[in-house]
Design an enzyme around this catalytic site. Structure first.
Site, mmCIF file in Angstrom:
data_model
loop_
_atom_site.group_PDB
_atom_site.id
_atom_site.type_symbol
_atom_site.label_atom_id
_atom_site.label_comp_id
_atom_site.label_asym_id
_atom_site.label_seq_id
_atom_site.Cartn_x
_atom_site.Cartn_y
_atom_site.Cartn_z
ATOM 1 N N LYS A 119 14.509 -22.126 14.125
ATOM 2 C CA LYS A 119 13.079 -22.432 13.980
ATOM 3 C C LYS A 119 12.440 -21.245 13.287
ATOM 4 C CE LYS A 119 12.151 -20.689 18.637
ATOM 5 N NZ LYS A 119 11.765 -21.030 20.022
ATOM 6 N N ASP A 143 19.047 -22.722 18.035
ATOM 7 C CA ASP A 143 17.590 -22.513 18.158
ATOM 8 C C ASP A 143 16.990 -22.142 16.806
ATOM 9 O OD1 ASP A 143 15.482 -20.468 20.365
ATOM 10 O OD2 ASP A 143 15.214 -22.447 19.472
ATOM 11 N N ASN A 175 12.519 -17.729 14.705
ATOM 12 C CA ASN A 175 13.796 -17.008 14.790
ATOM 13 C C ASN A 175 14.338 -16.649 13.415
ATOM 14 O OD1 ASN A 175 13.871 -17.012 17.543
ATOM 15 N ND2 ASN A 175 15.121 -18.856 17.718
ATOM 16 N N ASP A 190 18.224 -13.888 17.040
ATOM 17 C CA ASP A 190 18.097 -14.448 18.370
ATOM 18 C C ASP A 190 19.095 -15.538 18.702
ATOM 19 O OD1 ASP A 190 15.186 -15.176 20.414
ATOM 20 O OD2 ASP A 190 16.921 -13.906 20.652
ATOM 21 N N THR A 246 9.217 -24.698 22.217
ATOM 22 C CA THR A 246 8.863 -25.873 21.449
ATOM 23 C C THR A 246 10.049 -26.825 21.353
ATOM 24 O OG1 THR A 246 8.139 -26.716 19.321
ATOM 25 C CG2 THR A 246 9.509 -24.747 19.263
HETATM 26 C C1 LIG Z 1 13.314 -13.705 17.038
HETATM 27 C C2 LIG Z 1 12.660 -13.400 18.362
HETATM 28 C C3 LIG Z 1 13.157 -12.100 18.891
HETATM 29 N N1 LIG Z 1 12.853 -11.045 17.946
HETATM 30 C C4 LIG Z 1 13.800 -10.136 17.636
HETATM 31 O O1 LIG Z 1 14.887 -10.096 18.176
HETATM 32 C C5 LIG Z 1 13.453 -9.214 16.537
HETATM 33 C C6 LIG Z 1 14.356 -8.368 15.941
HETATM 34 C C7 LIG Z 1 13.765 -7.645 14.887
HETATM 35 N N2 LIG Z 1 14.143 -6.755 13.950
HETATM 36 N N3 LIG Z 1 13.088 -6.482 13.173
HETATM 37 C C8 LIG Z 1 12.020 -7.184 13.587
HETATM 38 N N4 LIG Z 1 10.831 -7.101 12.925
HETATM 39 C C9 LIG Z 1 9.595 -7.511 13.371
HETATM 40 O O2 LIG Z 1 9.454 -8.055 14.452
HETATM 41 C C10 LIG Z 1 8.431 -7.313 12.476
HETATM 42 C C11 LIG Z 1 7.238 -7.945 12.790
HETATM 43 C C12 LIG Z 1 6.124 -7.786 11.950
HETATM 44 C C13 LIG Z 1 6.191 -6.980 10.817
HETATM 45 N N5 LIG Z 1 5.088 -6.792 9.997
HETATM 46 C C14 LIG Z 1 5.396 -6.386 8.646
HETATM 47 C C15 LIG Z 1 4.252 -6.320 7.720
HETATM 48 N N6 LIG Z 1 3.211 -7.272 7.958
HETATM 49 C C16 LIG Z 1 2.109 -7.119 7.075
HETATM 50 C C17 LIG Z 1 2.821 -7.433 9.332
HETATM 51 C C18 LIG Z 1 3.962 -7.637 10.260
HETATM 52 C C19 LIG Z 1 7.392 -6.356 10.515
HETATM 53 C C20 LIG Z 1 8.507 -6.522 11.354
HETATM 54 C C21 LIG Z 1 12.426 -7.939 14.678
HETATM 55 S S1 LIG Z 1 11.908 -9.100 15.810
HETATM 56 C C22 LIG Z 1 12.584 -11.758 20.227
HETATM 57 C C23 LIG Z 1 13.386 -11.876 21.321
HETATM 58 C C24 LIG Z 1 12.869 -11.592 22.564
HETATM 59 C C25 LIG Z 1 11.543 -11.168 22.720
HETATM 60 C C26 LIG Z 1 10.753 -11.038 21.595
HETATM 61 C C27 LIG Z 1 11.265 -11.329 20.325
#
Ligand SMILES: CC[C@@H](NC(=O)c1cc2[nH]nc(NC(=O)c3ccc(N4CCN(C)CC4)cc3)c2s1)c1ccccc1
Length: 268
Positions: free
Chosen positions: A137, A135, A140, A153, A171
């Site tokens: 993309k 996956d 992820n 992921d 997608t």
């Molecule tokens: C990869 C998809 C997966 N996600 C994970 O496992 C994820 C694991 C994991 N570790 N750290 C993350 N960090 C963030 O999500 C993140 C988002 C925005 C951030 N900002 C920084 C500064 N900026 C100016 C604005 C935004 C910073 C960190 C995520 S997501 C998932 C699985 C299931 C449900 C939802 C998401």
């Protein structure tokens, strides 16, 4: 000795992302003040969709992958209603969001080359352990403290957009022809997706863009796409060696790491 983890071990912060299946929260372990991302899955949802074995397998796979460009899964625990995965925090968010913020929604060849090299590094490590991500993309691909790629992921997709933003759930753009046609597949599916991601980094579009999913499937199974002239010939050469219908004719991860366009942009 091994610690026993529970929700009480953490202060929970803002929600980082979510889908109908899972939500990810910022969290801080109370004793050490260590910042993590806590991914929370509802047991009843998983049971409903008979995904228990898949969740166990995905946790088992990711817990054993230790690489600078792969998001760590440190531990997991569960209570009567939920499963919790203690994940590495990637402080710079996703490549998907970063791409949207760029002018023309695309990266420079230098930035794209570094990202593609790091994804290829992560894939070489995974494939050496017979792990297929399936996956690949931008949604992820997360970014660490130094803007380094963190592949996240494993095989566990986010179902259904819960936030209004058009996340990339479901997608088809990155799916390889063998997967679209329901054939057996191997780790070369990740190299096809890497080619699609590389194309998108450089053009801001996906190669098989189409308004409906039937149209996308048709284009993917034909493998026909064109590359805009502003893309360098070396980058075009790499894309044309990854987005190839025959899996065995695609470059493997080593082939990507040895490609002139990658060598030119690899920071080392
Ligand atoms: C990869 C998809 C997966 N996600 C994970 O496992 C994820 C694991 C994991 N570790 N750290 C993350 N960090 C963030 O999500 C993140 C988002 C925005 C951030 N900002 C920084 C500064 N900026 C100016 C604005 C935004 C910073 C960190 C995520 S997501 C998932 C699985 C299931 C449900 C939802 C998401």
């Amino acid at each position: 000795g091994e610690r026993v983890w529970s929700l009480a071990s953490f202060d929970i912060g803002r929600r980082l992302g979510g889908g109908s299946f899972a939500n990810v929260f910022l969290a801080r372990e109370k004793k050490s003040k260590f910042i993590v991302a806590l991914k929370v899955l509802l047991k009843k949802d998983i049971k409903q969709k008979n995904l228990e074995l898949q969740v166990i397998r995905e946790i088992d796979i990711q817990a054993h992958l230790i690489h600078p460009n792969i998001l760590r899964l440190y531990e997991y625990f569960h209570d009567e209603s939920r499963i919790y995965m203690i994940l590495e925090f990637a402080p710079k968010g996703s490549v998907y969001s970063k791409l949207l913020e760029c002018p023309n929604k695309r990266f420079s060849e230098g930035v794209a080359g570094v990202y593609v090299a790091q994804i290829a590094d992560a894939l070489h490590y995974c494939h050496s352990k017979k792990v297929i991500h399936r996956d690949i993309k931008p949604g992820n691909l997360l970014l660490g403290q130094n803007e380094e790629i963190k592949l996240a992921d494993f095989g566990w997709s986010v179902h259904g957009p819960s936030s209004r933003r058009s996340t990339q759930c479901g997608t088809l753009d990155y799916l390889s022809p063998e997967v679209v046609l329901g054939k057996t597949y191997n780790e070369k599916v990740d190299l096809w997706s890497l080619g699609v991601v590389c194309y998108e980094f450089l053009t801001g579009k996906t190669p098989f863009d189409c308004s409906n999913s039937h149209g996308i499937c048709k284009k993917i199974s034909k493998g026909q796409f064109s590359v805009p002239s502003f893309v360098s010939n070396e980058a075009k050469d790499l894309i044309r060696k990854l987005i190839v219908l025959e899996p065995d004719s695609r470059l493997d991860s080593i082939g990507v790491l040895e490609h002139p366009w990658i060598l030119k942009h690899k920071t080392s």
